[in-house]
Motif scaffolding. Structure first.
Motif, PDB file in Angstrom:
ATOM      1  N   ASN A  11      55.359  42.508  29.467  1.00  0.00           N
ATOM      2  CA  ASN A  11      55.203  41.733  30.716  1.00  0.00           C
ATOM      3  C   ASN A  11      54.648  42.605  31.826  1.00  0.00           C
ATOM      4  O   ASN A  11      53.816  42.170  32.624  1.00  0.00           O
ATOM      5  N   ASP A  12      55.126  43.875  31.880  1.00  0.00           N
ATOM      6  CA  ASP A  12      54.631  44.809  32.907  1.00  0.00           C
ATOM      7  C   ASP A  12      53.143  45.076  32.716  1.00  0.00           C
ATOM      8  O   ASP A  12      52.378  45.089  33.681  1.00  0.00           O
ATOM      9  N   SER A  14      51.018  43.141  31.224  1.00  0.00           N
ATOM     10  CA  SER A  14      50.304  41.899  31.533  1.00  0.00           C
ATOM     11  C   SER A  14      50.128  41.729  33.043  1.00  0.00           C
ATOM     12  O   SER A  14      49.063  41.341  33.520  1.00  0.00           O
ATOM     13  N   GLU A  15      51.186  42.043  33.808  1.00  0.00           N
ATOM     14  CA  GLU A  15      51.116  41.932  35.272  1.00  0.00           C
ATOM     15  C   GLU A  15      50.123  42.941  35.851  1.00  0.00           C
ATOM     16  O   GLU A  15      49.343  42.616  36.754  1.00  0.00           O
ATOM     17  N   SER A  18      46.555  41.824  35.087  1.00  0.00           N
ATOM     18  CA  SER A  18      46.146  40.725  35.971  1.00  0.00           C
ATOM     19  C   SER A  18      45.777  41.243  37.348  1.00  0.00           C
ATOM     20  O   SER A  18      44.799  40.802  37.960  1.00  0.00           O
TER      21      SER A  18
END
Length: 212
Positions: A11-12, A14-15, A18
């Motif tokens: 998730n990190d 991915s963030e 982005s």
């Protein structure tokens, strides 16, 4: 500090990816070079034009940022700074004359083989740290722009395995070469048999004459 679980780490990444994708590609390429060639804190200065992005990246490990940056760029490999490797390569290049460094860079820009060029213009001792650092980062040390040397996907295409059995192609079909060889062998065998039969008939004829 405890390590994050796989899902949290993903998730990190991915963030971060982005956030980095909001930057223009030219800015990402500059950051890619700086991240590879400078300590992380200095590399972040190239993102000062985007303070929000720089703020997001503060406190994040350089390796994780490099991974997210590679995904954001889509087709380029990214490295985090390794002072030992970069320093060793810089020292090796400093032993070369300016003309030699220029010829080395020109050859790499022309697309010549990295290994062959390094062997041509450097000694074995000085060539080792350059080979370890790789083409792209060596080009950056020689003064090329951040968009240059992008062999950096570094994904080698798998070589097509040739069939070990001679005379057959990838699909197991007999090749024309094998077919012609087989036909030739049959013809030779037939000719040999005909010769033997002829000699045998002469032998019999001679035997009959002797009896007479």
């Amino acid at each position: 500090q405890k390590r994050k679980h796989g899902d949290e780490a993903e998730n990190d990444v991915s963030e971060l990816t982005s956030a980095l994708k909001e930057l223009p590609r030219t800015a990402l390429l500059h950051f890619r070079r700086d991240l590879s060639m400078q300590p992380y804190s200095q590399a972040l200065h190239s993102l000062e034009v985007c303070p929000k992005i720089a703020e997001v990246l503060h406190g994040v490990q350089a390796e994780q940022v490099a991974k997210s940056l590679a995904i954001a760029l889509g087709d380029l490999w990214c490295w985090s700074f390794d002072s030992d490797e970069v320093d060793a390569a810089q020292k090796a290049l400093q032993t070369m004359l300016e003309d030699g460094r220029k010829k080395l860079l020109d050859a790499l820009r022309a697309g010549e083989s990295f290994c062959a060029v390094v062997k041509k213009y450097t000694s074995k001792k000085d060539g080792q740290p350059l080979m370890k650092l790789g083409k792209t980062r060596v080009m950056w040390l020689l003064g090329s722009g951040p968009e240059e040397g992008n062999d950096a996907s570094q994904k080698k295409r798998p070589k097509k395995r040739r069939s070990r059995r001679k005379g057959k192609d990838q699909d197991g079909k007999v090749t024309s070469e094998a077919s012609s060889s087989s036909e030739e062998a049959v013809a030779n065998k037939k000719e040999k048999n005909e010769t033997l039969n002829f000699l045998e008939s002469i032998k019999e004829l001679c035997a009959k004459k002797r009896k007479q």
